[in-house]
Design a protein around this motif. Sequence first.
Motif, PDB file in Angstrom:
ATOM      1  N   GLY A   1       0.813  -1.205   0.000  1.00 29.79           N
ATOM      2  CA  GLY A   1       0.000   0.000   0.000  1.00 29.79           C
ATOM      3  C   GLY A   1       0.848   1.257   0.000  1.00 29.79           C
ATOM      4  O   GLY A   1       2.063   1.223  -0.216  1.00 29.79           O
ATOM      5  N   CYS A   2       0.199   2.374   0.260  1.00 25.26           N
ATOM      6  CA  CYS A   2       0.884   3.661   0.302  1.00 25.26           C
ATOM      7  C   CYS A   2       1.405   3.934   1.711  1.00 25.26           C
ATOM      8  O   CYS A   2       0.901   3.389   2.695  1.00 25.26           O
ATOM      9  CB  CYS A   2      -0.070   4.772  -0.125  1.00 25.26           C
ATOM     10  N   THR A   3       2.395   4.805   1.793  1.00 24.81           N
ATOM     11  CA  THR A   3       3.013   5.113   3.081  1.00 24.81           C
ATOM     12  C   THR A   3       2.760   6.535   3.544  1.00 24.81           C
ATOM     13  O   THR A   3       2.874   6.811   4.735  1.00 24.81           O
ATOM     14  CB  THR A   3       4.529   4.879   3.012  1.00 24.81           C
TER      15      THR A   3
ATOM     16  N   LEU B   1      -0.501   1.138  -8.424  1.00 25.78           N
ATOM     17  CA  LEU B   1      -0.351   2.593  -8.483  1.00 25.78           C
ATOM     18  C   LEU B   1       0.282   3.176  -7.229  1.00 25.78           C
ATOM     19  O   LEU B   1       0.606   4.368  -7.208  1.00 25.78           O
ATOM     20  CB  LEU B   1      -1.734   3.244  -8.694  1.00 25.78           C
ATOM     21  N   ALA B   2       0.448   2.365  -6.187  1.00 29.81           N
ATOM     22  CA  ALA B   2       0.917   2.890  -4.899  1.00 29.81           C
ATOM     23  C   ALA B   2       2.257   3.617  -4.979  1.00 29.81           C
ATOM     24  O   ALA B   2       2.402   4.704  -4.389  1.00 29.81           O
ATOM     25  CB  ALA B   2       0.968   1.765  -3.868  1.00 29.81           C
ATOM     26  N   PRO B   3       3.289   3.088  -5.665  1.00 26.82           N
ATOM     27  CA  PRO B   3       4.556   3.843  -5.728  1.00 26.82           C
ATOM     28  C   PRO B   3       4.399   5.213  -6.376  1.00 26.82           C
ATOM     29  O   PRO B   3       4.997   6.193  -5.920  1.00 26.82           O
ATOM     30  CB  PRO B   3       5.463   2.922  -6.554  1.00 26.82           C
TER      31      PRO B   3
ATOM     32  N   SER C   1       2.491  12.350  -3.572  1.00 23.12           N
ATOM     33  CA  SER C   1       1.691  12.787  -2.419  1.00 23.12           C
ATOM     34  C   SER C   1       2.547  12.973  -1.172  1.00 23.12           C
ATOM     35  O   SER C   1       1.998  13.225  -0.099  1.00 23.12           O
ATOM     36  CB  SER C   1       0.579  11.777  -2.131  1.00 23.12           C
ATOM     37  N   ARG C   2       3.866  12.839  -1.295  1.00 17.19           N
ATOM     38  CA  ARG C   2       4.712  12.984  -0.117  1.00 17.19           C
ATOM     39  C   ARG C   2       4.723  14.434   0.346  1.00 17.19           C
ATOM     40  O   ARG C   2       4.566  15.366  -0.453  1.00 17.19           O
ATOM     41  CB  ARG C   2       6.135  12.535  -0.432  1.00 17.19           C
ATOM     42  N   PRO C   3       4.880  14.648   1.659  1.00 19.83           N
ATOM     43  CA  PRO C   3       4.986  16.031   2.154  1.00 19.83           C
ATOM     44  C   PRO C   3       6.236  16.709   1.601  1.00 19.83           C
ATOM     45  O   PRO C   3       7.251  16.067   1.351  1.00 19.83           O
ATOM     46  CB  PRO C   3       5.089  15.853   3.678  1.00 19.83           C
TER      47      PRO C   3
ATOM     48  N   LEU D   1      -5.799   8.547  -0.867  1.00 17.83           N
ATOM     49  CA  LEU D   1      -6.025   8.343  -2.302  1.00 17.83           C
ATOM     50  C   LEU D   1      -6.117   6.850  -2.627  1.00 17.83           C
ATOM     51  O   LEU D   1      -6.915   6.441  -3.470  1.00 17.83           O
ATOM     52  CB  LEU D   1      -4.893   8.990  -3.101  1.00 17.83           C
ATOM     53  N   PHE D   2      -5.300   6.041  -1.968  1.00 23.94           N
ATOM     54  CA  PHE D   2      -5.337   4.593  -2.167  1.00 23.94           C
ATOM     55  C   PHE D   2      -6.715   4.049  -1.810  1.00 23.94           C
ATOM     56  O   PHE D   2      -7.332   3.305  -2.583  1.00 23.94           O
ATOM     57  CB  PHE D   2      -4.258   3.949  -1.297  1.00 23.94           C
TER      58      PHE D   2
END
Length: 357
Positions: free
Chosen positions: A290-292, A331-333, A339-341, A299-300
């Motif tokens: 998943g996303c981190t 699509l997670a990567p 979307s990273r800060p 969004l995931f």
Amino acid sequence: MPPAPTRHFPEPAAAPHLPVRTRSVTGVMALVLLALVPGIIAKTVVFGPGTLVQIALAVAFALAFEAAMLRLRDRPLAPAIGDLSAPTAAVLFALCLPPLAPWWIAAVGMAAAMVFAKHLYGGLGHNLFNPAMVGYAVVLVGFPLELSQWLPPEGFATAPGLGETLSIVFGGAPSGGWDAVTAATPLEVLREQVREGATLSEVRSEAVFGALGGRGWAWVGAMYLVGGIALIALRVIPWQVPVAVIGGVVLLSTPMWLLEADVHPAPLQHLFMGGFLLAAFFIATEPVSGCTTPRGRLLFGLGVAVVTLAVRRWGAYPDGIAFGVLLMNALAPWIDRYSRPRIHGEARGRPPQGPPS
């Protein structure tokens, strides 16, 4: 005068100075399995002992394939077998299966999950896709008939006992044929009858539907909800993913339901039919695939909700949770990257600038 005593000071500790409290992989997997217990009990009560048979089969095949791949990769068995990752994936896979699915369904699904989705990517922590959903998608696409043979919930028919269940799982279809013991799931009934032109009021008059969703299925979903909330409270899973999955379905389905209530199911029906809540709390939250980032997780989850509703409405399968999770895994990567800060000092759209020369 005697020399002054030498004072020894401890070496300075590396930052961070506060102890970092993290759970081991085994601890996390154990908590996930414990949180699944209420749902497993509810599903066993509603659909009979076949649920436990499928779990036992999936766990046995998962451990066998895990051990075989570790041997082939010349890796030690004990740490990987004991971290509970393989049994957890097996239990999640088994909970998606009909209670009377043939034994070889678990074998095929666990081969896809352990061999292809996990070890060919490098093992635990390197898998691009959720292993349980890879296994389920393979058997769903390859054997749709076997995965459509669900038992009616308790109260409509007497579920086969343990002996008869084992005979069917290992011996094939019952003597009276599948029609004698199986029934369509509420999602299948809804999809087929709406396509034939029936209104939702007419469809909901079927005995397989209850106040919230599918009769019996709603209780199972409620137990997954209880377990999932416990995992969020214990900070085992991030809250963003299940909130986005559930909230996305509610936000997207509510306007359609308000406009045409006899064509589009109510939001609560979507939530309490099939394995939606199982996927929202226990499957879509798998950390490796998943996303981190916080925004990425939202969004995931929203993407999983969109794909699930699209497949339920227009797809060839009654439910789309597995396809939604796998698509968002791919699509997670990319989601995480965008979307990273922003790093302190980084301008929008540009990398951070170094010191002036």
